[in-house]
Design a protein around this motif. Structure first.
Motif, PDB file in Angstrom:
ATOM      1  N   PHE A 121       0.828  -1.207   0.000  1.00 57.47           N
ATOM      2  CA  PHE A 121       0.000   0.000   0.000  1.00 57.47           C
ATOM      3  C   PHE A 121       0.863   1.258   0.000  1.00 57.47           C
ATOM      4  O   PHE A 121       0.612   2.201  -0.766  1.00 57.47           O
ATOM      5  N   ASP A 125       0.995   4.159  -2.805  1.00 58.64           N
ATOM      6  CA  ASP A 125       0.249   5.329  -2.359  1.00 58.64           C
ATOM      7  C   ASP A 125       0.927   6.618  -2.811  1.00 58.64           C
ATOM      8  O   ASP A 125       2.044   6.611  -3.355  1.00 58.64           O
ATOM      9  N   GLU A 165      -1.834   5.193   9.077  1.00 52.93           N
ATOM     10  CA  GLU A 165      -2.132   5.342   7.661  1.00 52.93           C
ATOM     11  C   GLU A 165      -3.563   5.826   7.437  1.00 52.93           C
ATOM     12  O   GLU A 165      -3.832   6.623   6.543  1.00 52.93           O
ATOM     13  N   GLY A 169      -5.360   9.942   5.818  1.00 56.94           N
ATOM     14  CA  GLY A 169      -6.421  10.204   4.859  1.00 56.94           C
ATOM     15  C   GLY A 169      -7.381  11.296   5.273  1.00 56.94           C
ATOM     16  O   GLY A 169      -8.204  11.735   4.461  1.00 56.94           O
ATOM     17  N   ARG A 195      -5.439  12.428   1.232  1.00 56.28           N
ATOM     18  CA  ARG A 195      -4.728  11.780   0.119  1.00 56.28           C
ATOM     19  C   ARG A 195      -5.240  12.287  -1.229  1.00 56.28           C
ATOM     20  O   ARG A 195      -4.875  11.739  -2.261  1.00 56.28           O
ATOM     21  N   GLN A 213      -1.575  10.855  -9.245  1.00 55.66           N
ATOM     22  CA  GLN A 213      -1.508   9.444  -8.894  1.00 55.66           C
ATOM     23  C   GLN A 213      -1.716   8.540 -10.115  1.00 55.66           C
ATOM     24  O   GLN A 213      -1.188   7.436 -10.162  1.00 55.66           O
ATOM     25  N   SER A 253      -6.727   9.264  -6.874  1.00 57.05           N
ATOM     26  CA  SER A 253      -5.891   9.160  -5.672  1.00 57.05           C
ATOM     27  C   SER A 253      -5.926   7.735  -5.151  1.00 57.05           C
ATOM     28  O   SER A 253      -6.751   6.924  -5.533  1.00 57.05           O
ATOM     29  N   ALA A 254      -5.019   7.437  -4.221  1.00 53.83           N
ATOM     30  CA  ALA A 254      -4.946   6.094  -3.651  1.00 53.83           C
ATOM     31  C   ALA A 254      -6.014   5.860  -2.615  1.00 53.83           C
ATOM     32  O   ALA A 254      -6.203   4.759  -2.166  1.00 53.83           O
ATOM     33  N   GLU A 255      -6.719   6.893  -2.234  1.00 56.69           N
ATOM     34  CA  GLU A 255      -7.724   6.731  -1.173  1.00 56.69           C
ATOM     35  C   GLU A 255      -9.010   6.208  -1.728  1.00 56.69           C
ATOM     36  O   GLU A 255      -9.512   6.702  -2.701  1.00 56.69           O
TER      37      GLU A 255
END
Length: 255
Positions: A121, A125, A165, A169, A195, A213, A253-255
């Protein structure tokens, strides 16, 4: 005749005196015997009184002992109830200890998978705080192999890393670092908003960029964002009260 009468009277008087003396002697003996009886009775009464006092004292002690015995019986019942509960708890603990050994055998592979997932992750990320996050994951991997750290403590630290982590966010953060710009390493200020937006700005404010991203690359930003970025940096550093700002947002985004 007169002489005979005189002799007779004298004999009678003598006899009477003798009888009186005998009676007096008998009376003395009776009185002495009565005194002796009274003394004996008095002594007997004293003995009876002493025995009665002893009986009363022993009776009082007996009552006290009875009360203590009653109290001890109640106490023993309470202690027996506690002992029964403790024996039940010991039995439950024995079962729990058997289950713990099973859980420990299962939790170690689980933690290894969790750390691998976290490593993946972080690598995929948004690349904020790369050294700090990489160091945290490496520390977890090293800790997993240590025998001097309890399984419960290992699991707590893994969960703590996940919690950190998660917090990334929903927080805003500003920090300084180095960034490669046009082939040169420059001092910049980074602004992270959850994020969804990760931005840098050079110290002179002339160059700005946003992490994309989707393309895994930095994209230059227009100078029109400079004011809001400066405001966001000050809000993140708690130099300004929270306020609305306009910043570019990554589409993937990674979120």
């Amino acid at each position: 005749m007169k002489c005979a009468t005189a002799i007779t009277f004298s004999a009678v008087v003598s006899t009477a005196i003798t009888i009186t003396t005998v009676q007096a002697q008998d009376l003395k003996e009776v009185v002495a015997a009565s005194k002796e009886i009274n003394n004996s009775a008095n002594q007997s009464q004293q003995k009876i009184n002493k025995i009665d006092e002893q009986i009363q004292s022993k009776l009082q002690k007996f009552k006290v002992v009875n009360k203590e015995v009653d109290g001890l019986n109640v106490y023993n019942k309470q202690m027996q109830a506690q002992l029964d509960n403790q024996l039940e708890e010991l039995s439950n603990l024995a079962v729990s200890m058997e289950q713990v050994s099973i859980i420990e055998r299962q939790i170690s592979p689980l933690m290894a998978r969790m750390i691998d997932t976290l490593t993946t992750f972080v690598s995929l990320d948004v690349p904020f705080l790369p050294e700090e996050r990489s160091k945290r994951v490496t520390g977890l991997q090293s800790m997993l192999e240590r025998a001097d750290v309890a399984v419960s403590e290992k699991f707590r630290r893994v969960l703590e890393a996940y919690q950190v982590e998660v917090e990334y966010g929903r927080t805003i953060e500003a920090y300084s670092g180095l960034q490669m710009i046009d082939g040169q390493e420059r001092d910049v200020d980074f602004l992270r908003i959850g994020r969804v937006s990760f931005i840098y700005q050079t110290r002179d404010g002339q160059q700005m960029g946003m992490w994309d991203q989707a393309s895994k690359s930095w994209q230059p930003l227009d100078a029109g964002f400079r004011s809001d970025i400066n405001k966001g940096l000050r809000i993140a550093r708690k130099q300004l009260a929270p306020d609305l700002i306009t910043v570019p947002v990554a589409q993937n985004s990674a979120e």
